[in-house]
Design a protein around this motif. Sequence first.
Motif, short mmCIF file in Angstrom:
data_model
loop_
_atom_site.label_atom_id
_atom_site.label_comp_id
_atom_site.label_asym_id
_atom_site.label_seq_id
_atom_site.Cartn_x
_atom_site.Cartn_y
_atom_site.Cartn_z
N SER A 43 0.66 1.68 -4.97
CA SER A 43 1.96 2.08 -4.43
C SER A 43 1.89 3.36 -3.60
N PHE A 44 0.72 3.73 -3.12
CA PHE A 44 0.53 4.95 -2.35
C PHE A 44 0.98 4.77 -0.90
N ASN A 45 1.59 5.83 -0.33
CA ASN A 45 2.08 5.77 1.05
C ASN A 45 2.14 7.16 1.65
N SER A 46 1.96 7.23 2.96
CA SER A 46 2.19 8.50 3.66
C SER A 46 3.69 8.64 3.91
N VAL A 47 4.18 9.88 3.91
CA VAL A 47 5.60 10.16 4.13
C VAL A 47 5.78 10.98 5.41
N SER A 48 4.98 12.03 5.57
CA SER A 48 5.19 12.97 6.66
C SER A 48 3.88 13.65 7.03
N LEU A 49 3.71 13.95 8.33
CA LEU A 49 2.56 14.72 8.77
C LEU A 49 2.85 16.22 8.78
N ASP A 50 4.12 16.59 9.00
CA ASP A 50 4.50 17.99 9.06
C ASP A 50 5.81 18.21 8.33
N PRO A 51 5.78 18.62 7.06
CA PRO A 51 4.59 18.97 6.29
C PRO A 51 3.85 17.71 5.84
N PRO A 52 2.57 17.84 5.44
CA PRO A 52 1.81 16.67 5.01
C PRO A 52 2.26 16.20 3.63
N LEU A 53 2.95 15.07 3.58
CA LEU A 53 3.50 14.55 2.33
C LEU A 53 3.04 13.12 2.09
N VAL A 54 2.82 12.78 0.81
CA VAL A 54 2.49 11.43 0.39
C VAL A 54 3.37 11.07 -0.80
N LEU A 55 3.46 9.77 -1.12
CA LEU A 55 4.20 9.34 -2.31
C LEU A 55 3.47 8.22 -3.01
N TRP A 56 3.81 8.02 -4.27
CA TRP A 56 3.30 6.91 -5.08
C TRP A 56 4.25 6.73 -6.25
N SER A 57 4.12 5.61 -6.95
CA SER A 57 5.01 5.38 -8.09
C SER A 57 4.21 4.95 -9.31
N LEU A 58 4.83 5.18 -10.47
CA LEU A 58 4.20 4.89 -11.76
C LEU A 58 5.24 4.32 -12.70
N ALA A 59 4.86 3.28 -13.43
CA ALA A 59 5.76 2.67 -14.41
C ALA A 59 6.13 3.67 -15.49
N ARG A 60 7.39 3.69 -15.85
CA ARG A 60 7.86 4.60 -16.89
C ARG A 60 7.21 4.30 -18.24
N LYS A 61 6.76 3.07 -18.44
CA LYS A 61 6.14 2.71 -19.71
C LYS A 61 4.63 2.99 -19.73
N ALA A 62 4.08 3.52 -18.63
CA ALA A 62 2.65 3.82 -18.57
C ALA A 62 2.28 4.92 -19.57
N TYR A 63 1.12 4.82 -20.15
CA TYR A 63 0.62 5.81 -21.11
C TYR A 63 0.62 7.22 -20.49
N SER A 64 0.29 7.32 -19.21
CA SER A 64 0.16 8.61 -18.54
C SER A 64 1.46 9.13 -17.93
N TYR A 65 2.56 8.40 -18.11
CA TYR A 65 3.83 8.77 -17.48
C TYR A 65 4.25 10.21 -17.79
N GLU A 66 4.26 10.59 -19.05
CA GLU A 66 4.69 11.93 -19.44
C GLU A 66 3.77 13.01 -18.86
#
Length: 145
Positions: A43-66
Motif C-alpha cells: 500500500s506504499f505511495n508517493s504523495v509529494s516531492l516538496d516536501p518529500p512525503l510518502v504514505l502507506w497503510s496497515l490493518a488495525r488488527k496487525a500485530y505491529s499496529y500499536e
Amino acid sequence: MGAMSNPFDSKAFRSALGTFATGVTVMTTVTASGEMVGNTASSFNSVSLDPPLVLWSLARKAYSYEAYMAAKYFAVNVLREGQDDLSARFSKSSGDKWRSIDCRKLYTYDGGDHAIFVGEVLKFDHDPKGKPLVFYRGGYHRTVG
C-alpha cells in the motif's frame, strides 16, 4: 435508498483489487523498548516531492499496529526482483531486515479497517539498476526489459 439485497462480497473485492499490480515494500520501526518490528506492505505511495512525503497503510488488527501508532519514525524498504523471500519473511515475524528509506511520521488518518501513515522522507538509498519486485493477483512477478 433501500437496503442492499446482496451483502458486499469482500472476498471478490479483494480479488478485484489484486488485479492492480503494485510494488512490494517492507515497513520497519523500533518500539520504545527497542524491539524491532516490520511487515510487508503493498500500500506504499508517493504523495509529494516538496516536501518529500510518502504514505502507506496497515490493518488495525496487525500485530505491529500499536508499535507504528506510537512510533515517531518508520523506514520504507522498497524491494527489488529476487527479494521475494524477504517479503515473505516480513509478512510473518522474524529476520534481520534493516536497509531503508527513513521517514518521520507526520500524520495518521482513519482508513476504515486500516490506518494510513504519512511520513516525511529524511534520507534514502536506492539501486538505480535494480528491477522492481511486483505483486499481482496474489503472487510475485518480474518485469520484462
